[in-house]
Motif scaffolding. Structure first.
Motif, mmCIF file in Angstrom:
data_model
loop_
_atom_site.group_PDB
_atom_site.id
_atom_site.type_symbol
_atom_site.label_atom_id
_atom_site.label_comp_id
_atom_site.label_asym_id
_atom_site.label_seq_id
_atom_site.Cartn_x
_atom_site.Cartn_y
_atom_site.Cartn_z
ATOM 1 N N VAL A 18 0.829 -1.204 0.000
ATOM 2 C CA VAL A 18 0.000 0.000 0.000
ATOM 3 C C VAL A 18 0.865 1.256 0.000
ATOM 4 C CG1 VAL A 18 -1.663 1.343 1.341
ATOM 5 C CG2 VAL A 18 -1.990 -1.109 1.058
ATOM 6 N N LEU A 19 1.871 1.297 0.842
ATOM 7 C CA LEU A 19 2.736 2.477 0.913
ATOM 8 C C LEU A 19 3.502 2.672 -0.392
ATOM 9 C CD1 LEU A 19 4.054 2.064 4.565
ATOM 10 C CD2 LEU A 19 2.310 3.660 3.757
ATOM 11 N N SER A 20 3.987 1.577 -0.975
ATOM 12 C CA SER A 20 4.676 1.675 -2.264
ATOM 13 C C SER A 20 3.714 2.151 -3.345
ATOM 14 C CB SER A 20 5.270 0.319 -2.659
ATOM 15 O OG SER A 20 6.302 -0.065 -1.775
ATOM 16 N N ALA A 21 2.467 1.687 -3.278
ATOM 17 C CA ALA A 21 1.474 2.086 -4.273
ATOM 18 C C ALA A 21 1.217 3.584 -4.225
ATOM 19 C CB ALA A 21 0.174 1.319 -4.044
ATOM 20 N N TYR A 22 1.012 4.136 -3.025
ATOM 21 C CA TYR A 22 0.777 5.579 -2.921
ATOM 22 C C TYR A 22 1.944 6.368 -3.500
ATOM 23 C CZ TYR A 22 -3.302 4.982 0.110
ATOM 24 O OH TYR A 22 -4.535 4.653 0.611
ATOM 25 N N ARG A 23 3.145 5.902 -3.220
ATOM 26 C CA ARG A 23 4.329 6.611 -3.734
ATOM 27 C C ARG A 23 4.418 6.530 -5.257
ATOM 28 N NH1 ARG A 23 6.766 3.973 1.078
ATOM 29 N NH2 ARG A 23 7.175 5.625 2.620
ATOM 30 N N ALA A 24 3.764 5.538 -5.838
ATOM 31 C CA ALA A 24 3.762 5.375 -7.296
ATOM 32 C C ALA A 24 2.501 5.946 -7.946
ATOM 33 C CB ALA A 24 3.902 3.897 -7.646
ATOM 34 N N GLY A 25 1.623 6.557 -7.129
ATOM 35 C CA GLY A 25 0.413 7.144 -7.680
ATOM 36 C C GLY A 25 -0.774 6.212 -7.767
ATOM 37 N N LEU A 26 -0.706 5.075 -7.084
ATOM 38 C CA LEU A 26 -1.793 4.092 -7.083
ATOM 39 C C LEU A 26 -2.469 4.051 -5.717
ATOM 40 C CD1 LEU A 26 0.222 1.171 -8.696
ATOM 41 C CD2 LEU A 26 -1.369 2.666 -9.902
ATOM 42 N N PHE A 27 -3.675 3.471 -5.683
ATOM 43 C CA PHE A 27 -4.342 3.219 -4.401
ATOM 44 C C PHE A 27 -5.144 1.931 -4.525
ATOM 45 C CE2 PHE A 27 -7.035 6.114 -6.820
ATOM 46 C CZ PHE A 27 -8.261 5.459 -6.818
ATOM 47 N N PRO A 28 -5.402 1.245 -3.394
ATOM 48 C CA PRO A 28 -6.083 -0.059 -3.445
ATOM 49 C C PRO A 28 -7.595 0.060 -3.261
ATOM 50 C CG PRO A 28 -5.183 0.281 -1.263
ATOM 51 C CD PRO A 28 -4.813 1.499 -2.070
ATOM 52 N N MET A 29 -8.314 -0.778 -3.984
ATOM 53 C CA MET A 29 -9.761 -0.918 -3.807
ATOM 54 C C MET A 29 -10.186 -2.206 -4.497
ATOM 55 S SD MET A 29 -12.861 1.576 -5.102
ATOM 56 C CE MET A 29 -12.170 2.991 -4.242
ATOM 57 N N GLY A 30 -10.947 -3.022 -3.800
ATOM 58 C CA GLY A 30 -11.386 -4.286 -4.368
ATOM 59 C C GLY A 30 -12.200 -4.085 -5.637
ATOM 60 N N ALA A 168 13.112 24.137 5.422
ATOM 61 C CA ALA A 168 12.944 24.705 4.086
ATOM 62 C C ALA A 168 12.376 23.701 3.103
ATOM 63 C CB ALA A 168 14.289 25.224 3.580
ATOM 64 N N ASP A 169 12.542 22.413 3.364
ATOM 65 C CA ASP A 169 12.099 21.393 2.416
ATOM 66 C C ASP A 169 10.777 20.755 2.835
ATOM 67 O OD1 ASP A 169 14.021 18.452 3.437
ATOM 68 O OD2 ASP A 169 12.977 19.998 4.594
ATOM 69 N N GLU A 170 9.947 21.488 3.617
ATOM 70 C CA GLU A 170 8.706 20.908 4.109
ATOM 71 C C GLU A 170 7.761 20.544 2.962
ATOM 72 O OE1 GLU A 170 6.225 25.004 5.096
ATOM 73 O OE2 GLU A 170 7.386 24.023 6.653
ATOM 74 N N GLY A 171 7.845 21.241 1.870
ATOM 75 C CA GLY A 171 7.081 20.857 0.686
ATOM 76 C C GLY A 171 5.663 21.392 0.659
ATOM 77 N N GLU A 172 5.188 21.679 -0.541
ATOM 78 C CA GLU A 172 3.807 22.112 -0.721
ATOM 79 C C GLU A 172 2.893 20.901 -0.614
ATOM 80 O OE1 GLU A 172 2.167 23.479 -4.672
ATOM 81 O OE2 GLU A 172 2.253 25.400 -3.624
ATOM 82 N N TRP A 173 1.887 20.997 0.239
ATOM 83 C CA TRP A 173 1.033 19.839 0.468
ATOM 84 C C TRP A 173 0.156 19.537 -0.748
ATOM 85 C CZ3 TRP A 173 -4.086 20.939 0.014
ATOM 86 C CH2 TRP A 173 -4.548 22.201 0.370
ATOM 87 N N LEU A 174 -0.318 18.284 -0.785
ATOM 88 C CA LEU A 174 -1.201 17.793 -1.835
ATOM 89 C C LEU A 174 -2.211 16.857 -1.192
ATOM 90 C CD1 LEU A 174 -1.996 17.158 -4.842
ATOM 91 C CD2 LEU A 174 -0.242 15.361 -4.771
ATOM 92 N N ILE A 175 -3.499 17.115 -1.396
ATOM 93 C CA ILE A 175 -4.535 16.189 -0.950
ATOM 94 C C ILE A 175 -5.080 15.470 -2.174
ATOM 95 C CG2 ILE A 175 -6.808 15.935 0.108
ATOM 96 C CD1 ILE A 175 -6.181 18.316 1.885
ATOM 97 N N ASP A 176 -4.953 14.158 -2.171
ATOM 98 C CA ASP A 176 -5.438 13.309 -3.259
ATOM 99 C C ASP A 176 -6.814 12.786 -2.862
ATOM 100 O OD1 ASP A 176 -5.860 11.394 -5.217
ATOM 101 O OD2 ASP A 176 -4.457 9.955 -4.348
ATOM 102 N N THR A 177 -7.833 13.093 -3.673
ATOM 103 C CA THR A 177 -9.181 12.587 -3.398
ATOM 104 C C THR A 177 -9.559 11.448 -4.338
ATOM 105 O OG1 THR A 177 -10.351 14.125 -4.865
ATOM 106 C CG2 THR A 177 -9.858 14.898 -2.625
ATOM 107 N N GLN A 178 -8.612 10.981 -5.125
ATOM 108 C CA GLN A 178 -8.785 9.869 -6.067
ATOM 109 C C GLN A 178 -9.617 10.308 -7.269
ATOM 110 O OE1 GLN A 178 -10.242 6.640 -3.606
ATOM 111 N NE2 GLN A 178 -8.311 6.465 -2.525
ATOM 112 N N TRP A 179 -10.930 10.366 -7.112
ATOM 113 C CA TRP A 179 -11.789 10.894 -8.169
ATOM 114 C C TRP A 179 -12.463 12.167 -7.677
ATOM 115 C CZ3 TRP A 179 -11.924 5.454 -7.363
ATOM 116 C CH2 TRP A 179 -11.456 4.684 -8.442
ATOM 117 N N ALA A 198 1.303 13.027 -11.380
ATOM 118 C CA ALA A 198 2.607 12.411 -11.125
ATOM 119 C C ALA A 198 3.646 13.459 -10.747
ATOM 120 C CB ALA A 198 3.059 11.617 -12.340
ATOM 121 N N ALA A 199 3.604 14.610 -11.424
ATOM 122 C CA ALA A 199 4.553 15.687 -11.120
ATOM 123 C C ALA A 199 4.274 16.281 -9.745
ATOM 124 C CB ALA A 199 4.476 16.766 -12.193
ATOM 125 N N ARG A 200 2.991 16.495 -9.430
ATOM 126 C CA ARG A 200 2.617 17.020 -8.114
ATOM 127 C C ARG A 200 3.007 16.039 -7.015
ATOM 128 N NH1 ARG A 200 0.413 22.267 -6.945
ATOM 129 N NH2 ARG A 200 -0.458 23.076 -8.881
#
Length: 216
Positions: A18-30, A168-179, A198-200
């Motif tokens: 799951v953690l690797s998936a989020y880092r790759a832009g994926l998420f799990p759902m049956g 300084a490297d705290e980063g601009e946040w991003l909330i992913d809502t999937q759809w 992917a860039a964000r």
């Protein structure tokens, strides 16, 4: 849910997956009815996101928020169980998902925002924080505006310059809502292409804002 957004299928899902998936832009759902069956790994071609500065808080929501109290990670089990209520329209959170994210919470990855009214849980949301990314999974409400208020409170936490994140490297946040949904669109959630997401995501993963603030 569009099957063209499905990228892979596995028999099970683990925390490292799951953690690797989020880092790759994926998420799990049956992929079965109600989220049952084999585990699907999804990456929408048009991704729902809430970006800094885009949150819309109506006058009625602002008024509702004054009647609520907010906490973080004080009732994760109650929030995820409410989100998993099988009587809800579009229910997809299975026992496997519930147990998986409860374990992720125990290890400091999954977090909940709780909304209270008169001492009762009125709504909330949960998701996973990695770097400056918050990957939203689900939200619920028992009082009008409570789920919207949970998202607005989360944005307030991520925006707060006194949130204890000063590097300084705290980063601009991003909330992913999937759809994107009509409900989320009223709050300022927009759609971007998979390439832009992917860039964000790459930028957000270089930071640490969401992870540090929600693990305080």
């Amino acid at each position: 849910m569009d099957l063209e957004d499905l990228r892979a299928v596995t028999s099970t899902a683990s925390e490292p997956q799951v953690l690797s998936a989020y880092r790759a832009g994926l998420f799990p759902m049956g992929i079965g009815r109600g989220g049952t069956g084999r585990m699907g790994w999804w990456a929408p071609r048009r991704r729902g996101v809430l970006l800094p500065g885009d949150l819309r808080v109506s006058k009625s929501l602002r008024k509702s928020m004054r009647a609520f109290d907010f906490t973080v990670d004080t009732a994760f089990d109650d929030v995820i169980r409410a989100c998993a209520d099988p009587s809800r329209a579009g229910a997809w959170i299975t026992r496997e998902i519930l147990d998986l994210y409860t374990s992720l919470h125990a290890h400091g990855w999954a977090h909940s925002v709780e909304v209270w009214k008169d001492g009762r849980l009125a709504g909330g949301l949960y998701g996973v924080a990695i770097g400056s990314l918050f990957a939203g999974e689900s939200m619920f409400h028992r009082e009008t505006d409570a789920s919207k208020a949970a998202l607005a409170h989360l944005v307030g936490l991520l925006d707060d310059p006194s949130g204890g994140v000063t590097s300084a490297d705290e980063g601009e946040w991003l909330i992913d809502t999937q759809w994107q949904t009509p409900h989320l669109a009223t709050l300022g959630v927009s759609e971007i292409s998979g390439l832009k997401y992917a860039a964000r995501l790459e930028s957000a993963l270089r930071g640490n804002r969401a992870q540090l603030i929600l693990n305080k």
